[in-house]
Motif scaffolding. Structure first.
Motif: not given
Length: 159
Positions: A101-123
């Motif tokens: 919605t806002r505006p009404a439309r159809r979309e595709l989203l590409a979805v990727y995965r990443t496996d993190l061996p340790a919890a990352p520092w996030l900002s």
């Protein structure tokens, strides 16, 4: 996992989550634009969610593609901008189809995965107010995007 279609509080609808190859994105984009990318970042069985300042909900990192940018590059850029996570391996997972919605439309989203061996520092960026690790076994609260949670659950289940 929930049945599809699945609607959020703004009226956006997740219509389908399909396993295709990354090379299929170009063909699919001839019918419906692949306008954005999302990243399912996984650590210890939990998925990284960020609290979006504008939409006031927990959601997956990601966003719109810039002109001339590939879906993969957009995923890496958005992940870095929104979380500070750089230089991780991204694996193409699925394509998600939405009626927005806002505006009404159809979309595709590409979805990727990443496996993190340790919890990352996030900002935090100017878009986010916080981070949390969400397990697909947890209930989806009213402050979590049910669409992003469903995508994350399906990506984890497919692995």
């Amino acid at each position: 996992m929930a049945g599809l279609p699945l609607r959020d509080r703004a009226g956006n609808v997740l219509l389908a989550v399909r396993q295709v190859t990354e090379s299929d994105l170009t063909r699919l984009a001839t019918a419906i634009p692949v306008s954005a990318s999302l990243v399912v970042a996984v650590h210890a069985g939990a998925v990284l969610m960020m609290f979006d300042r504008r939409r006031r909900q927990w959601e997956l990192p990601g966003g719109m593609r810039e002109a001339g940018e590939s879906s993969r590059r957009a995923a890496a850029r958005e992940l870095a901008e929104e979380t500070g996570i750089h230089g991780v391996e991204l694996t193409f997972a699925v394509v998600a189809e939405f009626a927005l919605t806002r505006p009404a439309r159809r979309e595709l989203l590409a979805v990727y995965r990443t496996d993190l061996p340790a919890a990352p520092w996030l900002s935090l960026s100017e878009e986010g107010l916080g981070f949390r690790w969400w397990s697909p076994g947890e209930a989806v609260g009213p402050d979590t995007s049910p669409l992003d949670a469903e995508i994350a659950a399906r990506v984890l289940a497919a692995a």
